[in-house]
Scaffold this motif. Structure first.
Motif, PDB file in Angstrom:
ATOM      1  N   THR A   1      30.582  -2.271 -16.497  1.00 35.38           N
ATOM      2  CA  THR A   1      31.289  -1.264 -15.697  1.00 35.38           C
ATOM      3  C   THR A   1      30.530  -0.870 -14.439  1.00 35.38           C
ATOM      4  O   THR A   1      29.313  -0.706 -14.466  1.00 35.38           O
ATOM      5  N   TYR A   2      31.276  -0.712 -13.353  1.00 38.68           N
ATOM      6  CA  TYR A   2      30.686  -0.229 -12.099  1.00 38.68           C
ATOM      7  C   TYR A   2      31.456   0.984 -11.581  1.00 38.68           C
ATOM      8  O   TYR A   2      31.124   1.517 -10.538  1.00 38.68           O
ATOM      9  N   GLY A   3      32.481   1.429 -12.319  1.00 35.50           N
ATOM     10  CA  GLY A   3      33.249   2.605 -11.903  1.00 35.50           C
ATOM     11  C   GLY A   3      33.476   3.536 -13.079  1.00 35.50           C
ATOM     12  O   GLY A   3      33.560   3.091 -14.227  1.00 35.50           O
ATOM     13  N   MET A   4      33.524   4.835 -12.785  1.00 30.42           N
ATOM     14  CA  MET A   4      33.738   5.815 -13.839  1.00 30.42           C
ATOM     15  C   MET A   4      34.628   6.936 -13.295  1.00 30.42           C
ATOM     16  O   MET A   4      34.341   7.480 -12.224  1.00 30.42           O
ATOM     17  N   ASN A   5      35.680   7.246 -14.019  1.00 34.85           N
ATOM     18  CA  ASN A   5      36.617   8.298 -13.626  1.00 34.85           C
ATOM     19  C   ASN A   5      37.040   8.163 -12.156  1.00 34.85           C
ATOM     20  O   ASN A   5      37.085   9.141 -11.406  1.00 34.85           O
ATOM     21  N   GLY A   6      37.330   6.927 -11.758  1.00 35.77           N
ATOM     22  CA  GLY A   6      37.883   6.677 -10.432  1.00 35.77           C
ATOM     23  C   GLY A   6      36.867   6.609  -9.301  1.00 35.77           C
ATOM     24  O   GLY A   6      37.238   6.477  -8.144  1.00 35.77           O
TER      25      GLY A   6
ATOM     26  N   PRO B   1      23.686   0.796 -10.943  1.00 35.45           N
ATOM     27  CA  PRO B   1      25.022   0.511 -10.429  1.00 35.45           C
ATOM     28  C   PRO B   1      25.974  -0.025 -11.491  1.00 35.45           C
ATOM     29  O   PRO B   1      27.182   0.055 -11.315  1.00 35.45           O
ATOM     30  N   VAL B   2      25.429  -0.503 -12.608  1.00 35.33           N
ATOM     31  CA  VAL B   2      26.280  -1.162 -13.603  1.00 35.33           C
ATOM     32  C   VAL B   2      25.761  -0.860 -15.004  1.00 35.33           C
ATOM     33  O   VAL B   2      24.551  -0.945 -15.257  1.00 35.33           O
ATOM     34  N   ARG B   3      26.649  -0.482 -15.882  1.00 34.23           N
ATOM     35  CA  ARG B   3      26.288  -0.285 -17.277  1.00 34.23           C
ATOM     36  C   ARG B   3      27.207  -1.096 -18.172  1.00 34.23           C
ATOM     37  O   ARG B   3      28.315  -1.453 -17.773  1.00 34.23           O
TER      38      ARG B   3
ATOM     39  N   ASP C   1      21.250   1.574  -1.479  1.00 33.24           N
ATOM     40  CA  ASP C   1      22.615   1.524  -2.015  1.00 33.24           C
ATOM     41  C   ASP C   1      22.874   0.307  -2.893  1.00 33.24           C
ATOM     42  O   ASP C   1      23.995  -0.210  -2.928  1.00 33.24           O
ATOM     43  N   PHE C   2      21.871  -0.139  -3.580  1.00 32.93           N
ATOM     44  CA  PHE C   2      21.968  -1.250  -4.534  1.00 32.93           C
ATOM     45  C   PHE C   2      22.411  -2.565  -3.888  1.00 32.93           C
ATOM     46  O   PHE C   2      22.885  -3.472  -4.570  1.00 32.93           O
ATOM     47  N   ALA C   3      22.255  -2.646  -2.551  1.00 35.23           N
ATOM     48  CA  ALA C   3      22.662  -3.884  -1.864  1.00 35.23           C
ATOM     49  C   ALA C   3      21.875  -5.081  -2.380  1.00 35.23           C
ATOM     50  O   ALA C   3      22.394  -6.197  -2.425  1.00 35.23           O
ATOM     51  N   ASP C   4      20.625  -4.865  -2.762  1.00 33.54           N
ATOM     52  CA  ASP C   4      19.782  -5.980  -3.230  1.00 33.54           C
ATOM     53  C   ASP C   4      19.725  -6.085  -4.748  1.00 33.54           C
ATOM     54  O   ASP C   4      18.998  -6.907  -5.286  1.00 33.54           O
ATOM     55  N   TRP C   5      20.459  -5.197  -5.423  1.00 36.29           N
ATOM     56  CA  TRP C   5      20.490  -5.267  -6.899  1.00 36.29           C
ATOM     57  C   TRP C   5      21.193  -6.558  -7.327  1.00 36.29           C
ATOM     58  O   TRP C   5      22.187  -6.973  -6.727  1.00 36.29           O
ATOM     59  N   ARG C   6      20.650  -7.193  -8.336  1.00 37.80           N
ATOM     60  CA  ARG C   6      21.290  -8.386  -8.906  1.00 37.80           C
ATOM     61  C   ARG C   6      21.233  -8.289 -10.419  1.00 37.80           C
ATOM     62  O   ARG C   6      20.221  -7.840 -10.974  1.00 37.80           O
ATOM     63  N   LEU C   7      22.298  -8.720 -11.066  1.00 41.04           N
ATOM     64  CA  LEU C   7      22.298  -8.817 -12.521  1.00 41.04           C
ATOM     65  C   LEU C   7      21.985 -10.268 -12.876  1.00 41.04           C
ATOM     66  O   LEU C   7      22.788 -11.171 -12.613  1.00 41.04           O
TER      67      LEU C   7
END
Ligand SMILES: Nc1nc2c(c(=O)[nH]1)N[C@H]1C(S)=C(S)[C@@H](COP(=O)(O)O)O[C@H]1N2
Ligand SMILES: [Mo]
Length: 256
Positions: A196-201, A211-213, A103-109
């Protein structure tokens, strides 16, 4: 990006024009985009000049009403972890799969380069920046457009937290499907340029870049990089070569 034949054709084209593409002028002018002088990128000059020199301040892309949101297809890479994709790279796609399954818990930007405080931001870190929303039109070079709502942080807020050095002029992005691209500081500071991390709510779905674009509302859809991995702020323009938009014959600057 998904069309292998198209890619191959482009690569042949680019290879064939290799002598032309070495005509990049050294140095940099305030009146020309950084790709000026490259015969493959002459279109950049016209659109960049028109938008940078004739306009007094940030031009805003039109924003729409929730009722105007339309269905947006997921195209290009829809899962960097898909091993059947001809461009799958274990060191990126394999890592992406593992991050996704946790669930992208370890994802880092990662944000580094010409910033005072390089660092690595988790999704939770990014969600602590003031949350912004835009309902804007996405325009794909293939001829379709769609309207969606995007939630996220302003790229400006994130970069300012990292401490942009006064010499910084470009912001370079890398993704988990091996794509590299950049925008200049003007577009990076634009009030509609979002991480962005959310799309259409909802949370941003995998096919749309979880997770992020990046979302660059004032340029063509291909500048809105999905599956972000790393941001490098630089003082000079860095040409990503065939890892960048030119692999598909697309210009670096794609204002709409
Ligand atoms: N990392 C990555 N970003 C990408 C792409 C891609 O293939 N990989 N495709 C681009 C193109 S051409 C478009 S039109 C949009 C498509 O976004 P969507 O799949 O959310 O509709 O993403 C852009 N960003
Ligand atoms: Mo596109």
């Amino acid at each position: 990006m998904t069309d292998k034949k198209k890619m191959t054709r482009r690569q042949v084209l680019v290879a064939g024009l290799a002598s032309a593409s070495t005509l990049v002028l050294p140095g940099c002018s305030k009146d020309a985009p950084p790709t000026y002088g490259n015969l493959l990128r002459m279109g950049d000059n016209f659109t960049w000049r028109a938008q940078r020199l004739l306009l007094p301040s940030h031009r805003l892309a039109r924003e729409y009403d929730r009722s105007e949101i339309s269905s947006i297809p997921a195209i290009g890479t829809t899962d960097p972890g898909d091993t059947s994709n001809p461009y799958f790279q274990e060191e990126l796609g394999g890592v992406y799969s593992r991050l996704r399954h946790a669930d992208f818990a370890d994802w880092r930007l990662v944000i580094e380069g010409s910033v005072a405080r390089p660092g690595a931001y988790s999704l939770a870190d990014l969600k602590r920046f003031p949350q912004k929303t835009q309902i804007t039109r996405h325009t794909c070079e293939e001829g379709w457009t769609a309207i969606a709502e995007w939630n996220g942080a302003l790229l400006k807020d994130v970069l300012e937290a990292a401490g942009i050095l006064p010499t910084a002029r470009y912001v370079n992005f890398s993704s988990y499907d091996g794509w590299d691209d950049s925008i200049d500081m003007w577009d990076a500071m634009h009030p509609q340029t979002f991480i962005t991390y959310g799309m259409n709510g909802r949370e941003l779905p995998v096919p749309h870049g979880a997770p992020v674009r990046l979302r660059v509302a004032t340029q063509m859809g291909y500048k809105s990089m999905k599956f972000l991995r790393r941001i490098v702020v630089t003082d000079e323009f860095v040409d990503p070569g065939l890892a960048g938009p030119i692999q598909n014959g697309w210009s670096w600057y794609a204002g709409i």
